[in-house]
Scaffold this motif. Structure first.
Motif, PDB file in Angstrom:
ATOM      1  N   HIS A 176      10.709 100.652 -30.042  1.00 32.48           N
ATOM      2  CA  HIS A 176      11.780 100.274 -28.730  1.00 32.48           C
ATOM      3  C   HIS A 176      13.060 100.653 -29.161  1.00 32.48           C
ATOM      4  CE1 HIS A 176      13.145  98.469 -25.240  1.00 32.48           C
ATOM      5  NE2 HIS A 176      13.984  97.582 -26.017  1.00 32.48           N
ATOM      6  N   GLU A 177      13.806 101.430 -28.352  1.00 30.69           N
ATOM      7  CA  GLU A 177      15.253 102.032 -28.443  1.00 30.69           C
ATOM      8  C   GLU A 177      15.141 102.389 -29.941  1.00 30.69           C
ATOM      9  OE1 GLU A 177      17.942  99.155 -27.504  1.00 30.69           O
ATOM     10  OE2 GLU A 177      17.029  98.800 -25.552  1.00 30.69           O
ATOM     11  N   PRO A 178      14.675 103.747 -30.167  1.00 30.57           N
ATOM     12  CA  PRO A 178      14.621 104.589 -31.435  1.00 30.57           C
ATOM     13  C   PRO A 178      16.011 105.082 -31.893  1.00 30.57           C
ATOM     14  CG  PRO A 178      13.836 105.931 -29.801  1.00 30.57           C
ATOM     15  CD  PRO A 178      13.821 104.531 -28.994  1.00 30.57           C
ATOM     16  N   TYR A 179      16.080 104.951 -33.191  1.00 32.54           N
ATOM     17  CA  TYR A 179      17.385 105.396 -33.821  1.00 32.54           C
ATOM     18  C   TYR A 179      17.050 106.217 -34.829  1.00 32.54           C
ATOM     19  CZ  TYR A 179      21.997 104.896 -35.770  1.00 32.54           C
ATOM     20  OH  TYR A 179      23.483 104.993 -36.186  1.00 32.54           O
ATOM     21  N   VAL A 180      17.932 107.382 -35.165  1.00 33.18           N
ATOM     22  CA  VAL A 180      17.745 108.155 -36.259  1.00 33.18           C
ATOM     23  C   VAL A 180      18.853 108.016 -37.323  1.00 33.18           C
ATOM     24  CG1 VAL A 180      17.389 110.643 -36.803  1.00 33.18           C
ATOM     25  CG2 VAL A 180      16.383 109.804 -34.823  1.00 33.18           C
ATOM     26  N   GLU A 237      11.984 107.492 -22.431  1.00 33.07           N
ATOM     27  CA  GLU A 237      13.338 106.898 -22.164  1.00 33.07           C
ATOM     28  C   GLU A 237      14.091 106.728 -23.630  1.00 33.07           C
ATOM     29  OE1 GLU A 237      13.449 102.952 -20.237  1.00 33.07           O
ATOM     30  OE2 GLU A 237      11.408 102.969 -20.343  1.00 33.07           O
ATOM     31  N   ASN A 238      15.301 106.264 -23.572  1.00 28.46           N
ATOM     32  CA  ASN A 238      16.069 106.012 -24.912  1.00 28.46           C
ATOM     33  C   ASN A 238      16.117 107.273 -25.812  1.00 28.46           C
ATOM     34  OD1 ASN A 238      16.493 103.404 -24.529  1.00 28.46           O
ATOM     35  ND2 ASN A 238      14.524 102.776 -24.630  1.00 28.46           N
ATOM     36  N   PRO A 239      16.312 108.640 -25.384  1.00 30.04           N
ATOM     37  CA  PRO A 239      16.370 109.758 -26.447  1.00 30.04           C
ATOM     38  C   PRO A 239      17.579 109.695 -27.404  1.00 30.04           C
ATOM     39  CG  PRO A 239      17.651 110.167 -24.353  1.00 30.04           C
ATOM     40  CD  PRO A 239      17.247 108.960 -24.122  1.00 30.04           C
ATOM     41  N   VAL A 240      16.961 110.082 -28.574  1.00 33.46           N
ATOM     42  CA  VAL A 240      17.969 110.095 -29.679  1.00 33.46           C
ATOM     43  C   VAL A 240      17.562 111.692 -30.436  1.00 33.46           C
ATOM     44  CG1 VAL A 240      18.461 108.012 -30.004  1.00 33.46           C
ATOM     45  CG2 VAL A 240      16.507 108.891 -31.308  1.00 33.46           C
ATOM     46  N   TRP A 241      18.567 112.357 -30.923  1.00 29.98           N
ATOM     47  CA  TRP A 241      18.285 113.681 -31.461  1.00 29.98           C
ATOM     48  C   TRP A 241      17.796 113.344 -32.936  1.00 29.98           C
ATOM     49  CZ3 TRP A 241      18.381 118.315 -28.917  1.00 29.98           C
ATOM     50  CH2 TRP A 241      18.933 118.281 -27.648  1.00 29.98           C
ATOM     51  N   ILE A 242      17.003 114.121 -33.428  1.00 30.96           N
ATOM     52  CA  ILE A 242      17.013 114.387 -34.814  1.00 30.96           C
ATOM     53  C   ILE A 242      18.037 115.124 -35.515  1.00 30.96           C
ATOM     54  CG2 ILE A 242      14.366 113.969 -34.812  1.00 30.96           C
ATOM     55  CD1 ILE A 242      14.231 116.890 -35.523  1.00 30.96           C
ATOM     56  N   PRO A 243      18.446 114.684 -36.698  1.00 30.97           N
ATOM     57  CA  PRO A 243      19.847 115.472 -37.311  1.00 30.97           C
ATOM     58  C   PRO A 243      19.843 116.742 -37.143  1.00 30.97           C
ATOM     59  CG  PRO A 243      19.068 113.615 -38.670  1.00 30.97           C
ATOM     60  CD  PRO A 243      17.646 113.856 -37.630  1.00 30.97           C
ATOM     61  N   ASP A 244      18.997 117.791 -37.237  1.00 33.66           N
ATOM     62  CA  ASP A 244      19.104 119.129 -37.170  1.00 33.66           C
ATOM     63  C   ASP A 244      19.313 119.435 -35.415  1.00 33.66           C
ATOM     64  OD1 ASP A 244      16.563 119.255 -36.216  1.00 33.66           O
ATOM     65  OD2 ASP A 244      15.777 120.460 -38.004  1.00 33.66           O
ATOM     66  N   GLY A 245      19.093 118.598 -34.625  1.00 33.92           N
ATOM     67  CA  GLY A 245      19.078 119.045 -33.226  1.00 33.92           C
ATOM     68  C   GLY A 245      18.041 119.998 -32.754  1.00 33.92           C
ATOM     69  N   ILE A 290      13.976 115.797 -30.037  1.00 33.28           N
ATOM     70  CA  ILE A 290      14.601 114.544 -29.532  1.00 33.28           C
ATOM     71  C   ILE A 290      13.225 113.520 -29.796  1.00 33.28           C
ATOM     72  CG2 ILE A 290      15.125 113.221 -27.428  1.00 33.28           C
ATOM     73  CD1 ILE A 290      15.911 116.219 -26.371  1.00 33.28           C
ATOM     74  N   LEU A 291      13.791 112.449 -30.349  1.00 26.95           N
ATOM     75  CA  LEU A 291      12.841 111.374 -30.561  1.00 26.95           C
ATOM     76  C   LEU A 291      13.118 110.450 -29.266  1.00 26.95           C
ATOM     77  CD1 LEU A 291      10.924 109.637 -32.463  1.00 26.95           C
ATOM     78  CD2 LEU A 291      13.183 108.653 -33.320  1.00 26.95           C
ATOM     79  N   TYR A 292      11.996 110.009 -28.521  1.00 28.36           N
ATOM     80  CA  TYR A 292      12.103 109.017 -27.369  1.00 28.36           C
ATOM     81  C   TYR A 292      11.105 108.089 -27.362  1.00 28.36           C
ATOM     82  CZ  TYR A 292       8.626 111.963 -24.991  1.00 28.36           C
ATOM     83  OH  TYR A 292       7.436 112.523 -24.692  1.00 28.36           O
ATOM     84  N   GLU A 293      11.032 106.935 -26.427  1.00 34.67           N
ATOM     85  CA  GLU A 293      10.216 106.056 -26.332  1.00 34.67           C
ATOM     86  C   GLU A 293       9.520 106.412 -24.874  1.00 34.67           C
ATOM     87  OE1 GLU A 293      10.406 101.389 -25.263  1.00 34.67           O
ATOM     88  OE2 GLU A 293      12.088 102.112 -25.816  1.00 34.67           O
ATOM     89  N   ASN A 294       8.129 106.018 -24.937  1.00 34.52           N
ATOM     90  CA  ASN A 294       7.555 106.056 -23.863  1.00 34.52           C
ATOM     91  C   ASN A 294       6.311 104.981 -23.837  1.00 34.52           C
ATOM     92  OD1 ASN A 294       5.970 106.863 -21.515  1.00 34.52           O
ATOM     93  ND2 ASN A 294       4.947 108.743 -22.314  1.00 34.52           N
ATOM     94  N   ASN A 295       6.410 104.146 -23.052  1.00 34.24           N
ATOM     95  CA  ASN A 295       5.516 102.906 -23.075  1.00 34.24           C
ATOM     96  C   ASN A 295       5.364 102.331 -24.231  1.00 34.24           C
ATOM     97  OD1 ASN A 295       3.959 101.311 -21.379  1.00 34.24           O
ATOM     98  ND2 ASN A 295       2.160 102.578 -21.672  1.00 34.24           N
ATOM     99  N   GLY A 296       6.353 101.914 -25.082  1.00 38.76           N
ATOM    100  CA  GLY A 296       6.024 101.526 -26.395  1.00 38.76           C
ATOM    101  C   GLY A 296       5.890 102.293 -27.537  1.00 38.76           C
ATOM    102  N   GLN A 297       5.625 103.629 -27.260  1.00 38.99           N
ATOM    103  CA  GLN A 297       5.016 104.662 -28.297  1.00 38.99           C
ATOM    104  C   GLN A 297       6.468 105.410 -28.642  1.00 38.99           C
ATOM    105  OE1 GLN A 297       1.690 106.523 -27.190  1.00 38.99           O
ATOM    106  NE2 GLN A 297       0.427 104.668 -27.141  1.00 38.99           N
ATOM    107  N   LEU A 298       6.600 105.858 -29.739  1.00 42.51           N
ATOM    108  CA  LEU A 298       7.597 106.990 -30.220  1.00 42.51           C
ATOM    109  C   LEU A 298       6.996 108.213 -29.978  1.00 42.51           C
ATOM    110  CD1 LEU A 298       9.312 105.154 -33.364  1.00 42.51           C
ATOM    111  CD2 LEU A 298       9.871 105.134 -30.582  1.00 42.51           C
TER     112      LEU A 298
END
Length: 131
Positions: free
Chosen positions: A121-125, A79-87, A90-98
């Motif tokens: 938790h709730e990653p951001y790039v 959950e909480n997907p975020v794209w890395i800058p070059d597209g 996707i960085l995401y969270e799974n059970n507290g791990q990135l």
């Protein structure tokens, strides 16, 4: 557009500023949330889908005919997907791990720092500044 008021059966829409219309992207009984547009492909969106209590990372591509084509990327949570800058991933969270998964789902691995799993938790790039 995500409506956080709807509980566990959210859908994802896009707002067309030119026409002033709201277009459906992901509509159905599953809970679709946390949309993130790809920084390198204006027709590609990552999101989290929950069926019951389990979340997975999905993408949806809007084709030239306007029809969305969905693809499930993860099978063991995400959950909480975020794209890395070059597209490319996707960085995401799974059970507290990135975790980091390629945009086509072919490569999926935990994010390691000095050989240890990175918790988060709730990653951001944040893009690196250009040289």
């Amino acid at each position: 557009i995500e409506n956080p008021e709807t509980g566990e059966d959210r859908n994802i829409y896009a707002y067309d500023r030119v026409s002033g219309r709201v277009e459906p992207i992901c509509i159905g009984p599953a809970d679709d949330a946390e949309p993130a547009w790809s920084p390198s492909d204006a027709n590609l969106l990552a999101f989290s889908r929950a069926e019951g209590r389990h979340h997975q990372i999905w993408t949806v591509e809007i084709s030239s005919d306007g029809k969305p084509r969905e693809q499930q990327l993860t099978r063991y949570g995400g959950e909480n997907p975020v794209w890395i800058p070059d597209g490319s991933a996707i960085l995401y969270e799974n059970n507290g791990q990135l975790w980091l998964i390629s945009k086509d789902g072919s490569e999926n691995r935990p994010v390691l720092v000095k050989g240890k799993i990175l918790l988060g938790h709730e990653p951001y790039v944040i893009p690196s500044p250009l040289p």
